[in-house]
Design a protein around this motif. Structure first.
Motif, PDB file in Angstrom:
ATOM      1  N   ALA A  18       0.863  -1.318   0.214  1.00 21.32           N
ATOM      2  CA  ALA A  18       0.098  -0.103  -0.001  1.00 21.32           C
ATOM      3  C   ALA A  18       0.779   1.379  -0.090  1.00 21.32           C
ATOM      4  N   VAL A  19       2.111   1.335   0.849  1.00 21.10           N
ATOM      5  CA  VAL A  19       2.748   2.336   0.700  1.00 21.10           C
ATOM      6  C   VAL A  19       3.324   2.504  -0.507  1.00 21.10           C
ATOM      7  N   TRP A  20       3.819   1.247  -1.071  1.00 25.87           N
ATOM      8  CA  TRP A  20       4.251   1.567  -2.396  1.00 25.87           C
ATOM      9  C   TRP A  20       3.247   2.451  -3.590  1.00 25.87           C
ATOM     10  N   LEU A  21       2.183   1.856  -3.488  1.00 26.46           N
ATOM     11  CA  LEU A  21       1.209   2.605  -4.196  1.00 26.46           C
ATOM     12  C   LEU A  21       1.087   4.217  -4.096  1.00 26.46           C
ATOM     13  N   MET A  22       1.321   4.283  -2.456  1.00 25.44           N
ATOM     14  CA  MET A  22       1.020   5.639  -2.290  1.00 25.44           C
ATOM     15  C   MET A  22       2.259   6.463  -2.721  1.00 25.44           C
ATOM     16  N   GLU A  23       3.659   6.278  -2.656  1.00 23.06           N
ATOM     17  CA  GLU A  23       4.646   6.797  -2.789  1.00 23.06           C
ATOM     18  C   GLU A  23       5.046   6.783  -4.134  1.00 23.06           C
ATOM     19  N   SER A  24       4.806   5.669  -4.961  1.00 25.88           N
ATOM     20  CA  SER A  24       4.933   5.722  -6.451  1.00 25.88           C
ATOM     21  C   SER A  24       3.991   6.239  -7.339  1.00 25.88           C
ATOM     22  N   PHE A  25       2.741   6.253  -6.939  1.00 22.63           N
ATOM     23  CA  PHE A  25       1.743   6.503  -8.064  1.00 22.63           C
ATOM     24  C   PHE A  25       0.880   7.532  -7.294  1.00 22.63           C
ATOM     25  N   CYS A  26       0.649   7.792  -6.223  1.00 21.50           N
ATOM     26  CA  CYS A  26      -0.330   8.768  -5.652  1.00 21.50           C
ATOM     27  C   CYS A  26       0.091   9.884  -4.835  1.00 21.50           C
ATOM     28  N   TYR A  27       1.624  10.041  -4.772  1.00 21.09           N
ATOM     29  CA  TYR A  27       2.209  11.085  -3.765  1.00 21.09           C
ATOM     30  C   TYR A  27       1.605  12.367  -4.153  1.00 21.09           C
ATOM     31  N   ARG A  28       0.999  12.619  -5.445  1.00 19.42           N
ATOM     32  CA  ARG A  28       0.522  14.024  -5.596  1.00 19.42           C
ATOM     33  C   ARG A  28      -0.938  14.373  -5.009  1.00 19.42           C
ATOM     34  N   ASP A  29      -1.415  13.335  -4.255  1.00 21.53           N
ATOM     35  CA  ASP A  29      -3.017  13.508  -3.838  1.00 21.53           C
ATOM     36  C   ASP A  29      -2.702  14.481  -2.477  1.00 21.53           C
ATOM     37  N   ARG A  30      -3.329  15.289  -2.429  1.00 20.60           N
ATOM     38  CA  ARG A  30      -3.487  16.293  -1.324  1.00 20.60           C
ATOM     39  C   ARG A  30      -3.391  15.576   0.091  1.00 20.60           C
ATOM     40  N   ARG A  31      -4.205  14.343  -0.079  1.00 18.97           N
ATOM     41  CA  ARG A  31      -4.742  13.879   1.251  1.00 18.97           C
ATOM     42  C   ARG A  31      -3.292  13.189   1.883  1.00 18.97           C
ATOM     43  N   LEU A  32      -2.310  13.092   0.959  1.00 16.85           N
ATOM     44  CA  LEU A  32      -1.003  12.345   1.428  1.00 16.85           C
ATOM     45  C   LEU A  32       0.057  13.298   1.877  1.00 16.85           C
ATOM     46  N   TYR A  33      -0.196  14.740   1.741  1.00 15.95           N
ATOM     47  CA  TYR A  33       0.642  15.799   1.912  1.00 15.95           C
ATOM     48  C   TYR A  33       1.153  15.577   3.436  1.00 15.95           C
ATOM     49  N   PRO A  34       0.303  15.387   4.437  1.00 16.82           N
ATOM     50  CA  PRO A  34       0.890  15.378   5.748  1.00 16.82           C
ATOM     51  C   PRO A  34       1.709  14.002   5.838  1.00 16.82           C
ATOM     52  N   LEU A  35       1.306  12.894   5.331  1.00 10.79           N
ATOM     53  CA  LEU A  35       2.268  11.756   5.358  1.00 10.79           C
ATOM     54  C   LEU A  35       3.603  11.737   5.056  1.00 10.79           C
ATOM     55  N   PHE A  36       3.815  12.641   4.051  1.00  8.84           N
ATOM     56  CA  PHE A  36       5.093  12.681   3.211  1.00  8.84           C
ATOM     57  C   PHE A  36       5.808  14.047   3.554  1.00  8.84           C
ATOM     58  N   LEU A  37       5.244  15.031   4.203  1.00  9.01           N
ATOM     59  CA  LEU A  37       5.632  16.167   4.506  1.00  9.01           C
ATOM     60  C   LEU A  37       5.684  16.975   3.228  1.00  9.01           C
ATOM     61  N   LEU A  38       5.015  17.048   2.258  1.00 11.85           N
ATOM     62  CA  LEU A  38       5.115  17.529   0.838  1.00 11.85           C
ATOM     63  C   LEU A  38       4.145  18.753   0.744  1.00 11.85           C
ATOM     64  N   GLU A  39       4.428  19.399  -0.302  1.00 18.63           N
ATOM     65  CA  GLU A  39       3.632  20.389  -0.767  1.00 18.63           C
ATOM     66  C   GLU A  39       3.836  20.308  -2.203  1.00 18.63           C
ATOM     67  N   ARG A  40       2.552  20.851  -3.003  1.00 14.73           N
ATOM     68  CA  ARG A  40       2.675  20.790  -4.434  1.00 14.73           C
ATOM     69  C   ARG A  40       3.882  21.330  -5.221  1.00 14.73           C
ATOM     70  N   SER A  41       4.455  22.341  -4.509  1.00 11.80           N
ATOM     71  CA  SER A  41       5.803  23.036  -5.042  1.00 11.80           C
ATOM     72  C   SER A  41       6.895  21.812  -5.036  1.00 11.80           C
ATOM     73  N   ASP A  42       6.759  20.992  -3.929  1.00  9.52           N
ATOM     74  CA  ASP A  42       7.834  19.977  -4.095  1.00  9.52           C
ATOM     75  C   ASP A  42       7.815  18.948  -4.956  1.00  9.52           C
TER      76      ASP A  42
END
Length: 124
Positions: A18-42
């Motif tokens: 599941a983490v593979w799917l989130m990291e490799s294919f869904c990391y742009r999803d806003r709901r995952l920003y807090p999980l990866f400490l990401l922002e759109r500009s990153d």
């Protein structure tokens, strides 16, 4: 390898898939920003690393599943060794994650606690 260790190894393998799917294919999803400490500009800056990390987690999931298959098909020492190494590796990586980014302490617990329990089960 006992049944509890085999079941936990499969559960962790599913979690890592599941983490593979989130990291490799869904990391742009806003709901995952807090999980990866990401922002759109990153996205452009982190794509290479996050996708690679996702596939790393996928291969780890495969290693856990393969270890269980080996153990269940009569290759118990090989299966136990593969599962123990993989679990130990993730305990170590959880500690590295905590040391490098304390804000990801929940991620550290999710990665480290199940794999520490698995390692204890395999080594007992």
């Amino acid at each position: 390898m006992n049944t509890a260790a085999q079941v936990l190894a499969v559960v962790i393998a599913v979690m890592l898939a599941a983490v593979w799917l989130m990291e490799s294919f869904c990391y742009r999803d806003r709901r995952l920003y807090p999980l990866f400490l990401l922002e759109r500009s990153d996205f452009a800056a982190v794509r290479l690393w996050i996708v690679n990390l996702g596939f790393y987690n996928f291969t780890t999931a495969v290693a856990l599943a393969l270890g269980v298959v080996l153990a269940r098909t009569g290759h118990v020492p090989q299966g136990e060794a593969l599962v123990a190494f993989t679990a130990g590796q993730h305990v170590f990586l959880a500690l590295v994650l905590l040391a490098t980014e304390r804000r990801l302490w929940v991620n550290t617990l999710l990665e480290g606690v199940p794999t520490a329990v698995l390692l204890a089960l395999v080594l007992s």
